[in-house]
Design an enzyme around this catalytic site. Sequence first.
Site, PDB file in Angstrom:
ATOM      1  N   LEU A 139      -2.570 -36.141  -4.087  1.00 14.85           N
ATOM      2  CA  LEU A 139      -2.674 -36.382  -2.648  1.00 14.85           C
ATOM      3  C   LEU A 139      -1.249 -36.471  -2.145  1.00 14.85           C
ATOM      4  O   LEU A 139      -0.416 -37.144  -2.759  1.00 14.85           O
ATOM      5  CB  LEU A 139      -3.418 -37.688  -2.350  1.00 14.85           C
ATOM      6  N   ASP A 140      -0.945 -35.813  -1.026  1.00 17.72           N
ATOM      7  CA  ASP A 140       0.430 -35.888  -0.523  1.00 17.72           C
ATOM      8  C   ASP A 140       0.735 -37.305  -0.046  1.00 17.72           C
ATOM      9  O   ASP A 140      -0.149 -38.148   0.065  1.00 17.72           O
ATOM     10  CB  ASP A 140       0.707 -34.814   0.539  1.00 17.72           C
ATOM     11  N   ARG A 141       1.996 -37.562   0.232  1.00 13.47           N
ATOM     12  CA  ARG A 141       2.442 -38.925   0.532  1.00 13.47           C
ATOM     13  C   ARG A 141       1.694 -39.544   1.697  1.00 13.47           C
ATOM     14  O   ARG A 141       1.361 -40.722   1.674  1.00 13.47           O
ATOM     15  CB  ARG A 141       3.951 -38.927   0.805  1.00 13.47           C
ATOM     16  N   THR A 188      -1.325 -38.791   2.829  1.00 16.69           N
ATOM     17  CA  THR A 188      -2.777 -38.790   2.682  1.00 16.69           C
ATOM     18  C   THR A 188      -3.197 -40.007   1.875  1.00 16.69           C
ATOM     19  O   THR A 188      -2.581 -40.337   0.869  1.00 16.69           O
ATOM     20  CB  THR A 188      -3.255 -37.499   1.987  1.00 16.69           C
ATOM     21  N   ARG A 192      -4.271 -29.864   5.868  1.00 14.44           N
ATOM     22  CA  ARG A 192      -3.252 -29.906   6.919  1.00 14.44           C
ATOM     23  C   ARG A 192      -2.917 -28.498   7.414  1.00 14.44           C
ATOM     24  O   ARG A 192      -2.808 -28.258   8.617  1.00 14.44           O
ATOM     25  CB  ARG A 192      -1.994 -30.607   6.406  1.00 14.44           C
TER      26      ARG A 192
END
Length: 187
Positions: free
Chosen positions: A71-73, A75, A159
């Site tokens: 998961l990106d930062r 999210t 996104r």
Amino acid sequence: GRPVRDPDAWVDMQRDRVRFDGRPLRARESLYLLLYKPAGYLTTYRDPEGRPTVYDLIRDVPQFVSPVGRLDRETSGLLLLTNDTQFANRVTSPEAHVPKTYLVKASRLLTDDELQRLRDGLTLKDGPTRPAIVERVRDSGKYTHFEITLTEGRNRQVRRMVEALDAVVLKLVRVRIGTLRIGALDR
């Protein structure tokens, strides 16, 4: 009772006794963790810039586990961690098409036609996306909140799909991986 130096030698854990440096080897117990990852944490073991990582949240776990996907930062939401690499590979394999569901807050009101474009799949710089399941949750003021289920896992895919509609994701939360739901995990 004899040394084996062939790395391809088969071992029968029921019949063979395996020792390494004189100590018996045992099959490691599999560990599976469901973690609510808050926004602001990186899905990596160590960050050269010193930013917080998901490993800061699981310091008390007695053995090493790896994230199953990322998961990106910014999210938040459900993150699986395990020491079972076969399980992790099954969940993340592109051929498995394991569904992942996210709640999204878009920066503007999205039309039914735009949500349909997400359902049908759109073309990003790295090619067309697979069709998605998209449900409008609600519109509030100037924002659309919707749920999207993907069966592929490209980098920052949700996104980028919303950006293809000339909008921005303001909030992104993963709520399900396969049949596992975020449920009552502490948030």
